[in-house]
Design a protein around this motif. Sequence first.
Motif, PDB file in Angstrom:
ATOM      1  N   PRO A 224       6.449  20.956   9.657  1.00 42.83           N
ATOM      2  CA  PRO A 224       7.746  20.257   9.537  1.00 42.83           C
ATOM      3  C   PRO A 224       7.662  19.024   8.643  1.00 42.83           C
ATOM      4  O   PRO A 224       8.550  18.784   7.820  1.00 42.83           O
ATOM      5  CB  PRO A 224       8.069  19.886  10.980  1.00 42.83           C
ATOM      6  CG  PRO A 224       7.317  20.862  11.809  1.00 42.83           C
ATOM      7  CD  PRO A 224       6.044  21.116  11.070  1.00 42.83           C
ATOM      8  N   TRP A 225       6.582  18.248   8.823  1.00 43.49           N
ATOM      9  CA  TRP A 225       6.442  17.035   8.010  1.00 43.49           C
ATOM     10  C   TRP A 225       6.147  17.378   6.550  1.00 43.49           C
ATOM     11  O   TRP A 225       6.640  16.697   5.646  1.00 43.49           O
ATOM     12  CB  TRP A 225       5.321  16.168   8.579  1.00 43.49           C
ATOM     13  CG  TRP A 225       5.484  15.894  10.039  1.00 43.49           C
ATOM     14  CD1 TRP A 225       4.741  16.406  11.070  1.00 43.49           C
ATOM     15  CD2 TRP A 225       6.498  15.091  10.640  1.00 43.49           C
ATOM     16  NE1 TRP A 225       5.204  15.965  12.275  1.00 43.49           N
ATOM     17  CE2 TRP A 225       6.290  15.147  12.049  1.00 43.49           C
ATOM     18  CE3 TRP A 225       7.556  14.324  10.151  1.00 43.49           C
ATOM     19  CZ2 TRP A 225       7.099  14.470  12.949  1.00 43.49           C
ATOM     20  CZ3 TRP A 225       8.362  13.644  11.049  1.00 43.49           C
ATOM     21  CH2 TRP A 225       8.134  13.711  12.426  1.00 43.49           C
ATOM     22  N   ALA A 226       5.345  18.410   6.315  1.00 43.17           N
ATOM     23  CA  ALA A 226       5.038  18.802   4.940  1.00 43.17           C
ATOM     24  C   ALA A 226       6.295  19.271   4.209  1.00 43.17           C
ATOM     25  O   ALA A 226       6.544  18.881   3.057  1.00 43.17           O
ATOM     26  CB  ALA A 226       3.984  19.908   4.941  1.00 43.17           C
ATOM     27  N   LEU A 227       7.094  20.109   4.861  1.00 46.18           N
ATOM     28  CA  LEU A 227       8.328  20.594   4.239  1.00 46.18           C
ATOM     29  C   LEU A 227       9.298  19.445   3.970  1.00 46.18           C
ATOM     30  O   LEU A 227       9.865  19.332   2.882  1.00 46.18           O
ATOM     31  CB  LEU A 227       8.991  21.644   5.131  1.00 46.18           C
ATOM     32  CG  LEU A 227       8.452  23.070   5.055  1.00 46.18           C
ATOM     33  CD1 LEU A 227       9.112  23.940   6.105  1.00 46.18           C
ATOM     34  CD2 LEU A 227       8.674  23.660   3.667  1.00 46.18           C
ATOM     35  N   ALA A 228       9.489  18.583   4.985  1.00 49.23           N
ATOM     36  CA  ALA A 228      10.429  17.474   4.827  1.00 49.23           C
ATOM     37  C   ALA A 228       9.951  16.514   3.743  1.00 49.23           C
ATOM     38  O   ALA A 228      10.742  16.066   2.891  1.00 49.23           O
ATOM     39  CB  ALA A 228      10.599  16.736   6.154  1.00 49.23           C
ATOM     40  N   GLY A 229       8.653  16.199   3.755  1.00 51.70           N
ATOM     41  CA  GLY A 229       8.127  15.278   2.756  1.00 51.70           C
ATOM     42  C   GLY A 229       8.246  15.815   1.349  1.00 51.70           C
ATOM     43  O   GLY A 229       8.603  15.089   0.410  1.00 51.70           O
ATOM     44  N   ASN A 230       7.961  17.107   1.196  1.00 51.56           N
ATOM     45  CA  ASN A 230       8.071  17.703  -0.130  1.00 51.56           C
ATOM     46  C   ASN A 230       9.514  17.709  -0.610  1.00 51.56           C
ATOM     47  O   ASN A 230       9.792  17.401  -1.783  1.00 51.56           O
ATOM     48  CB  ASN A 230       7.504  19.124  -0.116  1.00 51.56           C
ATOM     49  CG  ASN A 230       7.400  19.727  -1.512  1.00 51.56           C
ATOM     50  OD1 ASN A 230       8.381  20.231  -2.048  1.00 51.56           O
ATOM     51  ND2 ASN A 230       6.215  19.655  -2.076  1.00 51.56           N
ATOM     52  N   ALA A 231      10.449  18.053   0.278  1.00 49.75           N
ATOM     53  CA  ALA A 231      11.863  18.064  -0.109  1.00 49.75           C
ATOM     54  C   ALA A 231      12.332  16.681  -0.527  1.00 49.75           C
ATOM     55  O   ALA A 231      13.054  16.520  -1.528  1.00 49.75           O
ATOM     56  CB  ALA A 231      12.706  18.584   1.056  1.00 49.75           C
ATOM     57  N   VAL A 232      11.904  15.647   0.215  1.00 50.45           N
ATOM     58  CA  VAL A 232      12.276  14.270  -0.142  1.00 50.45           C
ATOM     59  C   VAL A 232      11.690  13.886  -1.498  1.00 50.45           C
ATOM     60  O   VAL A 232      12.374  13.289  -2.347  1.00 50.45           O
ATOM     61  CB  VAL A 232      11.815  13.292   0.951  1.00 50.45           C
ATOM     62  CG1 VAL A 232      11.946  11.843   0.476  1.00 50.45           C
ATOM     63  CG2 VAL A 232      12.628  13.491   2.226  1.00 50.45           C
ATOM     64  N   ASN A 233      10.430  14.245  -1.733  1.00 50.35           N
ATOM     65  CA  ASN A 233       9.811  13.935  -3.029  1.00 50.35           C
ATOM     66  C   ASN A 233      10.531  14.639  -4.173  1.00 50.35           C
ATOM     67  O   ASN A 233      10.698  14.068  -5.264  1.00 50.35           O
ATOM     68  CB  ASN A 233       8.338  14.347  -3.011  1.00 50.35           C
ATOM     69  CG  ASN A 233       7.478  13.390  -2.211  1.00 50.35           C
ATOM     70  OD1 ASN A 233       7.842  12.234  -2.034  1.00 50.35           O
ATOM     71  ND2 ASN A 233       6.342  13.869  -1.729  1.00 50.35           N
ATOM     72  N   GLN A 234      10.953  15.881  -3.945  1.00 54.35           N
ATOM     73  CA  GLN A 234      11.691  16.615  -4.971  1.00 54.35           C
ATOM     74  C   GLN A 234      12.993  15.881  -5.314  1.00 54.35           C
ATOM     75  O   GLN A 234      13.363  15.726  -6.489  1.00 54.35           O
ATOM     76  CB  GLN A 234      12.014  18.031  -4.480  1.00 54.35           C
ATOM     77  CG  GLN A 234      10.819  18.895  -4.142  1.00 54.35           C
ATOM     78  CD  GLN A 234      10.142  19.502  -5.355  1.00 54.35           C
ATOM     79  OE1 GLN A 234      10.542  19.281  -6.476  1.00 54.35           O
ATOM     80  NE2 GLN A 234       9.092  20.272  -5.112  1.00 54.35           N
ATOM     81  N   LEU A 235      13.698  15.417  -4.289  1.00 57.44           N
ATOM     82  CA  LEU A 235      14.970  14.708  -4.515  1.00 57.44           C
ATOM     83  C   LEU A 235      14.743  13.369  -5.202  1.00 57.44           C
ATOM     84  O   LEU A 235      15.494  12.995  -6.111  1.00 57.44           O
ATOM     85  CB  LEU A 235      15.693  14.519  -3.188  1.00 57.44           C
ATOM     86  CG  LEU A 235      16.293  15.788  -2.575  1.00 57.44           C
ATOM     87  CD1 LEU A 235      16.777  15.520  -1.163  1.00 57.44           C
ATOM     88  CD2 LEU A 235      17.448  16.312  -3.445  1.00 57.44           C
TER      89      LEU A 235
END
Length: 254
Positions: A224-235
């Motif tokens: 969950p943290w990896a997916l959320a962190g990656n999505a935030v970095n992409q944005l």
Amino acid sequence: MSHSVIVGIVTKGRAELAEKAVASASSQVPPPNLVWVIEDGLVGKPFKWEKGGPVRITRWAEPKGFMAGRHQMMMEAEADVYVSLDDDAWFLDPLAMAEAVRVMESDPKVAAVGFEILSPDCPQPSGKKGVEPAKMFIGCGHALRLKAVREVGGYEAMPGFYGGEEKDLCLRLLDRGWKVVKLFGSTVWHEKTLTQRDWLAQRRAGTLNDLTLMLRRAPGRALPWALAGNAVNQLLFSLRRPQFLAATLQGLMD
């Protein structure tokens, strides 16, 4: 070199650039056992090579993608080491390939050697020499021990056409106890030409593949943290470069 070496180049509609890449590979000291060029779809001027040397040309009538071309060469090549060049990349160091093979011969656990990549946006070498552990290699210039690559099954298909496959392969190699290193001082120039590049499509596919990589490879508790962190970095990346925002959002939706 006691190891046999093949250089693989996949090209699409960039025959003149590919010729420069092949000439660069053929000029390495010592030269590779084979340079294998795959034309990914019949686009533009056909690639030709009339300057001698062991060069094989495979032409695909329908495009399959750069990853598919590299995967085929790695799985089918009769060689110990696969050296990959983009069609718009070439060696600046005539001994780069020999140095990569030397690293593999001196340490039988090294599966991947990334060359030092220079480009128009990063034209100066680091000044470092030698080998350092790395998390991944850059696709436009690297060497792979084919025994290790075949042990983990080569590249695995990604849902988007661009990006992520090198990182995914390195994770699987590291998980099996192989090493990934970066070789400083052995340089490759990556021209990053715009011909045949759709940056927005690449951004969309890259976003999709980054998140897919997290889903496939992150440990369950970290997912969950990896997916959320990656999505935030992409944005955050796209907010600093608004021209990519729509493509990034499309990749997140994908």
